[in-house]
Design a protein around this motif. Structure first.
Motif, PDB file in Angstrom:
ATOM      1  N   SER A 192       0.825  -1.207   0.000  1.00 53.85           N
ATOM      2  CA  SER A 192       0.000   0.000   0.000  1.00 53.85           C
ATOM      3  C   SER A 192       0.860   1.258   0.000  1.00 53.85           C
ATOM      4  O   SER A 192       0.529   2.256  -0.651  1.00 53.85           O
ATOM      5  N   TYR A 195       0.882   3.972  -3.005  1.00 57.14           N
ATOM      6  CA  TYR A 195       0.690   5.401  -2.716  1.00 57.14           C
ATOM      7  C   TYR A 195       1.833   6.239  -3.299  1.00 57.14           C
ATOM      8  O   TYR A 195       1.597   7.279  -3.918  1.00 57.14           O
ATOM      9  N   SER A 196       3.054   5.768  -3.120  1.00 53.46           N
ATOM     10  CA  SER A 196       4.217   6.521  -3.610  1.00 53.46           C
ATOM     11  C   SER A 196       4.212   6.626  -5.129  1.00 53.46           C
ATOM     12  O   SER A 196       4.458   7.701  -5.690  1.00 53.46           O
ATOM     13  N   SER A 225       1.595   6.231  -7.254  1.00 50.87           N
ATOM     14  CA  SER A 225       0.412   6.903  -7.809  1.00 50.87           C
ATOM     15  C   SER A 225       0.411   8.404  -7.537  1.00 50.87           C
ATOM     16  O   SER A 225      -0.141   9.185  -8.318  1.00 50.87           O
ATOM     17  N   THR A 226       1.042   8.808  -6.428  1.00 47.92           N
ATOM     18  CA  THR A 226       1.036  10.231  -6.081  1.00 47.92           C
ATOM     19  C   THR A 226       2.380  10.908  -6.346  1.00 47.92           C
ATOM     20  O   THR A 226       2.486  12.125  -6.243  1.00 47.92           O
ATOM     21  N   SER A 282      -3.911  14.840  -3.875  1.00 51.09           N
ATOM     22  CA  SER A 282      -2.962  13.764  -4.095  1.00 51.09           C
ATOM     23  C   SER A 282      -3.287  12.571  -3.200  1.00 51.09           C
ATOM     24  O   SER A 282      -3.222  11.409  -3.637  1.00 51.09           O
ATOM     25  N   LYS A 294      -6.263  10.513  -4.467  1.00 52.91           N
ATOM     26  CA  LYS A 294      -5.869   9.702  -5.615  1.00 52.91           C
ATOM     27  C   LYS A 294      -5.164   8.419  -5.155  1.00 52.91           C
ATOM     28  O   LYS A 294      -5.512   7.313  -5.584  1.00 52.91           O
ATOM     29  N   GLY A 295      -4.169   8.583  -4.272  1.00 52.41           N
ATOM     30  CA  GLY A 295      -3.448   7.423  -3.778  1.00 52.41           C
ATOM     31  C   GLY A 295      -4.337   6.478  -2.981  1.00 52.41           C
ATOM     32  O   GLY A 295      -4.268   5.252  -3.137  1.00 52.41           O
ATOM     33  N   TYR A 336      -6.532   4.368  -5.304  1.00 55.24           N
ATOM     34  CA  TYR A 336      -5.791   3.285  -5.955  1.00 55.24           C
ATOM     35  C   TYR A 336      -5.526   2.128  -4.987  1.00 55.24           C
ATOM     36  O   TYR A 336      -5.590   0.953  -5.370  1.00 55.24           O
TER      37      TYR A 336
END
Length: 472
Positions: free
Chosen positions: A411, A415-416, A418-419, A435, A438-439, A442
Motif C-alpha cells: 500500500s 501510494y508513492s 500513484s502520487t 494527491s 488519488k493514492g 488506488y
C-alpha cells in the motif's frame, strides 16, 4: 480420548486468552512509541525496532514451535509460551535503554509465537468437527478484540501510570495462563514417531523470512529506497527454493510438501493471505483519511475505526457456528464478496463523504472479513492430520503475518507511485488532499482486486470439493 463437557470450553478460554494477549501487545505498544522514544532519548526511526523486532521474531518462530509441538507435544510448549511471554513483559517494563528493550521484546515474542502457533491447533484437536468452526470463530473474535482494545487500553495506562505499565500488566496474566494451561490442557494430542528436527530446513526458511520481512518493513517505514526491495525478494526467493530441495530429502521435513497438495489447506492459505493484505491497507491509511483529510480528532478517528474490529468480534463466532451447519464454502465466498464491495465503495470516498457512509463501509468490511475468516480457518485446520496440527497452525499464522507485512508495504508503494510522493508527506505541512485521495483510491482498488481473487479461489475450492464428493 475425546475431551467432553466443560473442559473443552475451559481449554478454549485459555487459548483465547493467549491469542488476546499476543494480539493486544502488538497494538498496545504503538500508541506508546512517542512516549518511549522521548523517555529513552532515541529517535522515532530507532524506536520502531521495538515493533519490528517483535514482529520478526514471531514470524521466524511460528513454524519452529509448530513443528516441535508435533514432535514432542503441544501442552508443554504452549504452557511455556505463557511464562516466556510474562518474563519478556517484565523485562520490557524494567528496560532503561533501547537495546535492552529490544532484547526484551524478542524474549516476549518468543513466548507470543509459541502461543500464537499452537492456539488454533489445540482448539482444532479439542473440538469435534461439528463444533470446530464455532470454537475457532471465538478465537477470531479475541483477535479482533485485542486489536480494538490495545490502543484505548494503552492510552488509559499511559494517562494514569507510565509506559512501563503496558508491559507489566501482562505479567500476572501470563502467570495465571501458565497455571491454568498446566492444569486444564491434557497432553492427548498425537505426536509424530520420527523425533528428528529439520535444522537445515529451519535455518534456510528463517533466513528467507528474515530477509523478506526486513525488506518489506524497511520499505514500508521509508528506511531504504524501494529499489532495494528487489534484491531482498531475490535473496529470499533463492533461500525458499533451496529450502524446498532440502525438504524433499529430509527424514522429517519442517514443512511436509504433501500438505500443500491438500487443496482445502493450500487454497485457504492463499485466500487468507490476500484478505490480510486488504485488511491492513485499510487500517493503515484510514487514520490519515479521517484525521488529515476530514480533520477529525484522533479520538473521533479511533472510535470510527473501532467499528471494524467490533463488527468482526460479533460476526466471527456467528460465522464459525454457521460453518458447522452449512460447511465453510458459501460463507468464504460470501465474505470475500462483501469485502470486495466494501473496498470498491471505499475507493470512491472523498473529502466531503459523510461519516455514516464511512461507518457503514467499515461495518461491511468487518462483516466480510469475519464471515470469511472463521470458516476458512476451520477448513484449513480441519484438512490436516492430528499429528500435523502444530505445523499447520504455525503455517496459518505465518501467512497471516506475511499478509499484514506485505499488505502494508504494497500500500505504501502504491501510494508513492500513484502520487509521486513519499509516505512521509502525510505528516507535517506537506499533506496534499487531492494527491492523497488519488493514492487512497488506488490502494482501495488494489485491495478490492485482492479480495476478489480470494473470492475466486474460494469458488474454485468449492467446485473442486463438490466434484470430489460426487466422485465418491
Amino acid at each position: 480420548m475425546e475431551i467432553t463437557g466443560s473442559k473443552k470450553w475451559l481449554i478454549l478460554v485459555i487459548t483465547s486468552i493467549s491469542t488476546f494477549m499476543a494480539t493486544l501487545d502488538s497494538s498496545i505498544v504503538n500508541i506508546a512509541l512517542p512516549v518511549i522514544s522521548k523517555d529513552l532519548k532515541v529517535s522515532i526511526s530507532q524506536i520502531q525496532w521495538v515493533v519490528t523486532s517483535y514482529l520478526l521474531t514471531i514470524s521466524m518462530l511460528l513454524l519452529v514451535w509448530g513443528k516441535l509441538s508435533d514432535l514432542y507435544g503441544k501442552k508443554k510448549i504452549f504452557s511455556s509460551g505463557f511464562i516466556i511471554f510474562a518474563l519478556g513483559s517484565g523485562m520490557c517494563g524494567l528496560s532503561h535503554t533501547l537495546e535492552f528493550l529490544v532484547i526484551s521484546r524478542i524474549v516476549q515474542a518468543i513466548g507470543a509465537s509459541a502461543m500464537m502457533s499452537l492456539s488454533q491447533g489445540i482448539v482444532t484437536g479439542t473440538f469435534p468437527p461439528e463444533e470446530r468452526g464455532k470454537a475457532l470463530g471465538f478465537v477470531g473474535a479475541m483477535v479482533a478484540l485485542g486489536n480494538m482494545t490495545g490502543p484505548s487500553l494503552g492510552g488509559i495506562l499511559l494517562h494514569f501510570f507510565n509506559w512501563q505499565a503496558i508491559f507489566f500488566i501482562n505479567v500476572p496474566i501470563g502467570i495465571i495462563g501458565l497455571i491454568a494451561s498446566a492444569i486444564v490442557i491434557p497432553e492427548i494430542f498425537e505426536v509424530q514417531d520420527v523425533k528428528y528436527f529439520d535444522l537445515k530446513g529451519t535455518l534456510l526458511f528463517s533466513f528467507g523470512v528474515l530477509v523478506l520481512f526486513l525488506g518489506l518493513l524497511f520499505v514500508q517505514q521509508g528506511t531504504i529506497p524501494t529499489i532495494y526491495l528487489i534484491p531482498a525478494i531475490i535473496i529470499a526467493a533463492a533461500a525458499f527454493i533451496l529450502f524446498v530441495f532440502v525438504e524433499k530429502k529430509s527424514i522429517n521435513p519442517l514443512i511436509d510438501p504433501e500438505l500443500f497438495k491438500i487443496h482445502e489447506f493450500s487454497y485457504g492459505l492463499v485466500a487468507a493471505y490476500l484478505s490480510f493484505i486488504a485488511l491492513i491497507s485499510v487500517l493503515f491509511f484510514m487514520p490519515f483519511y479521517l484525521e488529515n483529510l476530514l480533520k477529525l480528532s484522533a479520538l473521533h478517528a479511533s472510535i470510527i475505526i473501532s467499528v471494524y474490529p467490533l463488527t468482526t468480534a460479533i460476526v466471527a463466532p456467528i460465522s464459525g457456528w454457521l460453518s458447522d451447519k452449512l460447511t465453510y464454502r458459501p460463507l468464504t465466498i460470501t465474505g470475500m464478496a462483501a469485502a470486495t464491495v466494501s473496498l470498491l465503495l471505499l475507493s470512491t470516498l472523498h473529502r466531503n463523504s459523510p461519516i455514516w457512509e464511512i461507518l457503514l463501509l467499515l461495518c461491511l468490511l468487518g462483516f466480510g472479513i469475519a464471515t470469511f475468516q472463521s470458516p476458512n480457518n476451520s477448513s484449513v485446520m480441519g484438512s490436516v492430520q492430528r499429528d500435523q496440527l502444530g505445523i499447520a497452525g504455525g503455517i496459518n499464522a505465518l501467512f497471516r503475518n506475511l499478509g499484514l507485512v506485505s499488505g502494508a508495504a504494497f500500500s505504501v508503494l502504491i501510494y508513492s507511485f500513484s502520487t509521486k510522493s513519499s509516505i512521509n508527506s502525510l505528516s507535517g505541512g506537506k499533506f496534499n488532499p487531492s494527491s492523497f485521495i488519488k493514492g487512497f483510491s488506488y490502494i482501495m482498488l488494489f485491495d478490492a482486486v485482492c479480495t476478489f481473487i480470494a473470492m475466486l479461489i474460494s469458488v474454485r475450492r468449492t467446485v473442486k470439493k463438490a466434484k470430489e464428493e460426487i466422485q465418491k
